[in-house]
Design a protein around this motif. Structure first.
Motif, short mmCIF file in Angstrom:
data_model
loop_
_atom_site.label_atom_id
_atom_site.label_comp_id
_atom_site.label_asym_id
_atom_site.label_seq_id
_atom_site.Cartn_x
_atom_site.Cartn_y
_atom_site.Cartn_z
N GLU A 160 17.02 -5.30 3.83
CA GLU A 160 16.86 -6.04 5.09
C GLU A 160 16.33 -7.41 4.73
O GLU A 160 15.62 -7.55 3.73
N ARG A 192 23.18 -2.15 1.56
CA ARG A 192 22.78 -0.76 1.78
C ARG A 192 23.87 0.15 1.23
O ARG A 192 25.04 -0.02 1.59
N GLU A 194 25.38 2.72 1.90
CA GLU A 194 25.67 3.67 2.98
C GLU A 194 26.46 4.85 2.44
O GLU A 194 27.40 4.67 1.65
N ARG A 203 29.98 -0.53 9.92
CA ARG A 203 29.00 0.02 8.96
C ARG A 203 29.49 -0.30 7.55
O ARG A 203 30.43 0.31 7.06
N VAL A 204 28.87 -1.29 6.95
CA VAL A 204 29.32 -1.77 5.64
C VAL A 204 28.18 -1.67 4.63
O VAL A 204 27.03 -1.39 4.99
N LEU A 207 26.09 -6.54 4.06
CA LEU A 207 26.08 -7.04 5.44
C LEU A 207 25.29 -8.33 5.51
O LEU A 207 24.62 -8.71 4.55
N GLU A 211 17.57 -12.22 11.45
CA GLU A 211 16.33 -11.53 11.79
C GLU A 211 15.23 -12.55 12.08
O GLU A 211 15.19 -13.63 11.50
N TYR A 260 8.81 2.04 9.58
CA TYR A 260 7.83 0.99 9.89
C TYR A 260 7.62 0.77 11.39
O TYR A 260 6.80 -0.02 11.79
N LEU A 278 24.01 -2.37 18.23
CA LEU A 278 24.36 -3.75 17.88
C LEU A 278 23.11 -4.53 17.46
O LEU A 278 23.10 -5.19 16.43
N HIS A 282 12.10 -4.29 17.44
CA HIS A 282 11.18 -3.28 16.90
C HIS A 282 9.74 -3.77 16.96
O HIS A 282 9.49 -4.95 16.70
N ARG A 284 6.76 -3.54 14.77
CA ARG A 284 6.43 -3.10 13.40
C ARG A 284 4.92 -3.07 13.19
O ARG A 284 4.47 -2.88 12.06
N GLU A 317 9.85 -7.57 15.88
CA GLU A 317 11.04 -7.99 15.13
C GLU A 317 12.29 -7.96 16.01
O GLU A 317 12.49 -7.05 16.80
N GLY A 321 23.03 -7.67 13.14
CA GLY A 321 23.99 -7.92 12.07
C GLY A 321 25.07 -8.90 12.53
O GLY A 321 25.58 -8.79 13.65
N ARG A 324 28.47 -6.98 12.96
CA ARG A 324 28.52 -6.18 14.19
C ARG A 324 28.66 -7.07 15.42
O ARG A 324 29.30 -6.71 16.39
N1 GAP Z 1 14.80 -5.32 9.68
C1 GAP Z 1 15.16 -4.25 10.55
C2 GAP Z 1 16.44 -3.66 10.25
O1 GAP Z 1 17.07 -3.95 9.24
P1 GAP Z 1 18.19 -1.96 11.19
O2 GAP Z 1 18.28 -1.31 12.53
O3 GAP Z 1 18.28 -1.08 9.98
O4 GAP Z 1 16.83 -2.77 11.20
C3 GAP Z 1 19.29 -4.17 11.96
O5 GAP Z 1 19.31 -3.09 11.09
C4 GAP Z 1 20.70 -4.57 12.35
O6 GAP Z 1 21.49 -4.81 11.19
C5 GAP Z 1 21.45 -3.47 13.11
O7 GAP Z 1 21.14 -3.50 14.49
C6 GAP Z 1 22.89 -3.84 12.84
O8 GAP Z 1 23.31 -4.88 13.70
C7 GAP Z 1 22.82 -4.37 11.41
N2 GAP Z 1 23.18 -3.33 10.43
C8 GAP Z 1 22.37 -2.40 9.91
N3 GAP Z 1 23.02 -1.64 9.01
C9 GAP Z 1 24.28 -2.10 8.96
C10 GAP Z 1 25.45 -1.74 8.21
N4 GAP Z 1 25.44 -0.79 7.31
N5 GAP Z 1 26.59 -2.46 8.43
C11 GAP Z 1 26.61 -3.46 9.32
N6 GAP Z 1 25.54 -3.85 10.04
C12 GAP Z 1 24.39 -3.19 9.87
#
Ligand code: GAP
Length: 447
Positions: A160, A192, A194, A203-204, A207, A211, A260, A278, A282, A284, A317, A321, A324
């Motif tokens: 992140e 990530r 994933e 979901r990639v 990304l 923030e 967190y 989307l 949060h 935190r 926070e 993304g 997204r």
């Molecule tokens: N800093 C907080 C955080 O990272 P998160 O809910 O894990 O929180 C925030 O991610 C945003 O990042 C999500 O709402 C989404 O828009 C985007 N996101 C998270 N994981 C993603 C993924 N694997 N692929 C694309 N977008 C992603």
């Protein structure tokens, strides 16, 4: 209008140069996508709008651009080494690996609950009922810094962007002489690993996030939390023009929240695969700054001159993304319409988001006098807007259809009348209506 299908979006994105599969000529790589010439324009427009609304319109929000790789202690302190996990389940027969919560069709990541829900499930890959017990799997991508590949050189690609905001909190506070409340914003890549990347760019594994961490005195946490929720909703509906019907709130229950977060509200968008996350807001708390103080040994507490109190700031926070958001914008804008017995695909993008604001065409490309005049109009518009397309390919009908598909709000056509009276035709993407306008009024007509 009928529901938008993901295959239509994927096909349009590839056909028109918005998004390509990464490493396509080598068969691709799951969870990685490249942005093409139009995609990068759309993504840049989205990022600029967010930066404008978030940073430039707030006197107390400052930008940073941190590195993707930081000292790995950052991710120990932030809890990501221990807690940035997704539940996975392996199949004993075929070795396939699945997201346990997706397979169980639940938001819960509780291992006992998942075990119960997956008891009678078959592996979707081989169809056998040989799923093992669900377990936690850390999603951070690892690398080695320096020439030696051993435990001491392991580092992580940030999962992140928030991490490099927290560790720059004190630098920004001092250099900007900032007093609470203030925020730090960042746009950048995150990674990530994933377990099951899916749904195109939804979901990639690589990304980009936008923030912002807002540092506050704990007693205002609730009102500030509500304010940033409202900001996200308004940004989507007012600045991006997304239909409210395509959005809804989702509050995380305790099992769903990240390690967190004390509270989390997502805005869900109606993607082709259903309503999905989307944008997250949060609370935190002081989780991050307290842990970074403890692990780094640097005091990150704040002394409030007014109340004469010392405390560790809380953080609200706002996190979304870019991919997204871009996918949501494409889905929201995608329309198929019947016109004169033909179906046209049109992206009804807001003009300030469209990759090209206007396309300029000579009616016929083999008439030098038309081309010369059209080039003059093209140069005039290019100087004003920058993102203007020259389009002399195929007949006018084909050009309109191409511009509709990429969301260009206006097409300007130079014909023989132009040579006589200095007027051009401007065609409106959404209504398909055409009007005659003098060249001197073209800029204001497409603004
Ligand atoms: N800093 C907080 C955080 O990272 P998160 O809910 O894990 O929180 C925030 O991610 C945003 O990042 C999500 O709402 C989404 O828009 C985007 N996101 C998270 N994981 C993603 C993924 N694997 N692929 C694309 N977008 C992603």
């Amino acid at each position: 209008m009928s529901e938008v299908k993901m295959e239509d979006i994927v096909s349009l994105a590839k056909r028109r140069g918005f998004v390509f599969q990464a490493s396509e000529i080598y068969g691709g790589l799951a969870g990685f996508y490249d942005y093409g010439p139009l995609g990068v324009e759309l993504a840049n427009n989205i990022k600029q709008l967010w930066w404008q609304a978030m940073v430039r319109e707030h006197d107390n929000i400052f930008g940073v651009d941190g590195t993707i790789i930081q000292n790995p202690k950052l991710w120990e302190a932030s809890g990501h080494v221990a807690g940035f996990t997704d539940p996975l389940v392996d199949c004993k027969s075929c070795g396939a690996r699945h997201r346990a919560d997706h397979l169980a069709d639940t938001d819960s990541t509780d291992l006992n609950e998942l075990k119960e829900l997956l008891k009678d499930k078959a592996c979707p890959t081989c169809g056998k009922k040989t799923l093992m017990e669900p377990r936690k799997y850390n999603m951070m991508m690892k690398t080695w810094v320096g020439p030696v590949e051993d435990e001491s050189s392991i580092s992580y690609l940030r999962p992140e962007t928030a991490g490099s905001i927290f560790i720059n909190y004190e630098n920004v506070r001092e250099t900007m002489r900032a007093k609470l409340p203030f925020g730090i914003a960042q746009i950048g890549k995150a990674f990530r690993n994933e377990i099951s990347p899916r749904d195109f760019i939804f979901r990639v594994r690589e990304l980009e996030q936008m923030e912002m961490q807002y540092f506050i005195k704990p007693d205002i946490q609730q009102e500030v939390y509500e304010r940033w929720r409202e900001f996200a909703w308004k940004f989507l509906t007012e600045r991006l023009g997304i239909a409210e019907d395509n959005l809804k709130w989702h509050e995380h229950d305790v099992k769903e929240r990240a390690h967190y977060a004390a509270a989390a509200h997502d805005i869900y968008f109606k993607y082709p695969q259903g309503f999905k996350e989307l944008w997250g807001t949060h609370n935190r708390t002081d989780f991050d700054l307290s842990n970074h103080s403890r692990v780094s040994g640097k005091d990150l507490s704040y002394f409030d001159e007014e109340s004469k109190e010392r405390f560790t700031p809380y953080v609200i926070e706002s996190s979304v993304g870019v991919g997204r958001m871009l996918l949501a914008v494409l889905v929201d804008a995608y329309h198929e319409e019947e016109i004169n017995g033909e179906t046209r695909v049109v992206l009804k993008l807001a003009a300030h988001l469209a990759p090209y604001r206007v396309a300029v065409s000579p009616l016929l490309k083999n008439k030098p006098e038309l081309v010369e005049k059209a080039k003059e109009v093209y140069q005039m518009l290019k100087k004003e807007f920058g993102n203007v397309m020259w389009d002399d390919n195929g007949n006018i009908g084909k050009r309109y259809r191409r511009q509709d598909e990429i969301g260009t709000p206006y097409c300007v056509v130079i014909d023989f009348d132009t040579l006589a009276d200095n007027t051009v035709t401007i065609r409106d993407r959404d209504t398909t209506e055409q009007k005659r306008v003098e060249i001197k009024d073209v800029i204001s007509s497409v603004s």
